[in-house]
Design an enzyme around this catalytic site. Structure first.
Site, PDB file in Angstrom:
ATOM      1  N   HIS A 183      66.985  34.612  22.370  1.00 33.14           N
ATOM      2  CA  HIS A 183      66.264  35.764  22.897  1.00 33.14           C
ATOM      3  C   HIS A 183      66.618  35.986  24.364  1.00 33.14           C
ATOM      4  O   HIS A 183      66.638  35.042  25.155  1.00 33.14           O
ATOM      5  CB  HIS A 183      64.745  35.545  22.793  1.00 33.14           C
ATOM      6  N   ARG A 208      63.373  31.793   9.993  1.00 30.04           N
ATOM      7  CA  ARG A 208      63.614  31.747  11.442  1.00 30.04           C
ATOM      8  C   ARG A 208      62.289  31.610  12.192  1.00 30.04           C
ATOM      9  O   ARG A 208      62.147  30.801  13.109  1.00 30.04           O
ATOM     10  CB  ARG A 208      64.344  33.029  11.848  1.00 30.04           C
ATOM     11  N   LYS A 242      73.502  38.229  19.176  1.00 36.26           N
ATOM     12  CA  LYS A 242      73.461  39.628  19.566  1.00 36.26           C
ATOM     13  C   LYS A 242      74.152  39.812  20.910  1.00 36.26           C
ATOM     14  O   LYS A 242      74.043  38.979  21.798  1.00 36.26           O
ATOM     15  CB  LYS A 242      72.009  40.110  19.659  1.00 36.26           C
ATOM     16  N   ARG A 258      69.768  33.664  12.854  1.00 30.72           N
ATOM     17  CA  ARG A 258      69.627  34.907  12.096  1.00 30.72           C
ATOM     18  C   ARG A 258      70.549  34.860  10.878  1.00 30.72           C
ATOM     19  O   ARG A 258      71.571  34.180  10.874  1.00 30.72           O
ATOM     20  CB  ARG A 258      69.989  36.107  12.973  1.00 30.72           C
ATOM     21  N   HIS A 302      64.467  35.823   7.761  1.00 29.48           N
ATOM     22  CA  HIS A 302      63.737  36.056   9.006  1.00 29.48           C
ATOM     23  C   HIS A 302      62.461  35.220   9.037  1.00 29.48           C
ATOM     24  O   HIS A 302      62.066  34.699  10.078  1.00 29.48           O
ATOM     25  CB  HIS A 302      63.388  37.534   9.157  1.00 29.48           C
ATOM     26  N   TYR A 327      57.316  36.495  19.069  1.00 30.24           N
ATOM     27  CA  TYR A 327      57.943  36.063  17.822  1.00 30.24           C
ATOM     28  C   TYR A 327      57.281  34.838  17.240  1.00 30.24           C
ATOM     29  O   TYR A 327      57.323  34.607  16.040  1.00 30.24           O
ATOM     30  CB  TYR A 327      59.425  35.769  18.118  1.00 30.24           C
TER      31      TYR A 327
END
Length: 304
Positions: free
Chosen positions: A276, A253, A179, A155, A250, A285
């Protein structure tokens, strides 16, 4: 304006999100904004204490979002925020039961961003490399960032947050804090390694300024690079590739994940690389090309 009791509750909840759940400042702002909206709606319905909050009030709040034209993705996110909030209320004894446990949310429409073809990705890097032939620190940095974004699928926030020590240049792997502050290790290839070496040896020393600390990538003022600068770079360099879709970090990615899958990588590996939490997110995705499906069918099916 919220009643004092609701305002104090919001302060306690923000403290919980920051210190106990360790969410990023952006996530905390999003959660608090949603719950402030919910509490304001409850107050307008005549609810005077948090113990009076019920499923009817939660559904009324979500229905109002729909009537004001909020996107399905926004409503789905706010329903999640409400469920997390009521679970916290019940767990901490502020509410006798979790009234939001059965709160539904609309299924969000997921649109896949466009991706680059392999030749377009190659042209993107090659175009940036040609501009960096003069050996300027900014040019070397831009090539290294583009190579790393495409090589790893990280990211943009993860890229901007990298430190020099996050690179293992002997093994060509990268340590990323993603994250939820979850750490993962990602490999990168030889082209990215060469670009990183050039940046670290010939580029970064000429650009870095006091206050940058250990930041891997720095901006024109010598401090840690800003995410907006990375986005601007990607859009500008994409414009140099004839026929390529206008994508940002993005999109790179997504491109990296798609090319991995088309090259034969399994979903679990791509899930780990992208960071993820759920395999379902990886499936949404990424997409698999029709040509790859055709090849797989021809190789595997006895009647192909």
């Amino acid at each position: 304006m919220l009643p004092e009791a609701f305002a104090r509750l919001l302060v306690d909840y923000e403290r919980h999100l920051r210190s106990e759940r360790d969410l990023t400042p952006h996530s905390v702002r999003a959660y608090i904004g949603d719950i402030e909206s919910l509490l304001d709606h409850a107050h307008r319905m005549g609810i005077a204490s948090i113990g009076e909050l019920d499923l009817r009030a939660l559904r009324s709040w979500l229905a109002k979002q729909q009537t004001t034209g909020r996107a399905r993705t926004t409503i789905a996110r706010r329903a999640t925020a409400a469920r997390v909030f009521t679970a916290w209320l019940a767990r901490t004894g502020r509410m006798p039961a979790d009234v939001g446990a059965s709160l539904g949310s609309p299924r969000a429409h997921r649109t896949l961003p466009p991706v680059l073809r392999a030749d377009e990705a190659d042209a993107l890097i090659r175009s940036a490399s040609e501009l960096a032939d003069d050996g300027s620190p900014v040019g070397l940095r831009d090539v290294a960032m583009l190579e790393l974004l495409y090589a790893t699928g990280i990211r943009v926030g993860e890229l901007a947050g990298l430190d020099v020590d996050d690179l293992d240049r002997e093994r060509n792997v990268l340590r990323v804090l993603g994250k939820g502050r979850k750490e993962r290790t990602i490999p990168y290839g030889t082209p990215a390694a060469h670009a990183l070496d050039a940046w670290l040896v010939r580029g970064r020393p000429g650009l870095v300024a006091e206050g940058a600390g250990a930041a891997l990538f720095v901006g024109t003022r010598g401090r840690r690079i800003d995410q907006r600068a990375v986005r601007t770079l990607v859009h500008r360099r994409i414009a140099d590739v004839p026929g390529a879709p206008d994508i940002g970090p993005h999109g790179l990615r997504h491109t990296a994940a798609t090319h991995l899958l088309e090259g034969g990588a399994d979903l679990r590996s791509v899930q780990e690389l992208l960071g993820h939490a759920s395999l379902a997110t990886t499936q949404l995705y990424t997409h698999v090309s029709t040509e790859r499906l055709r090849r797989a069918y021809q190789q595997a099916h006895p009647r192909a």
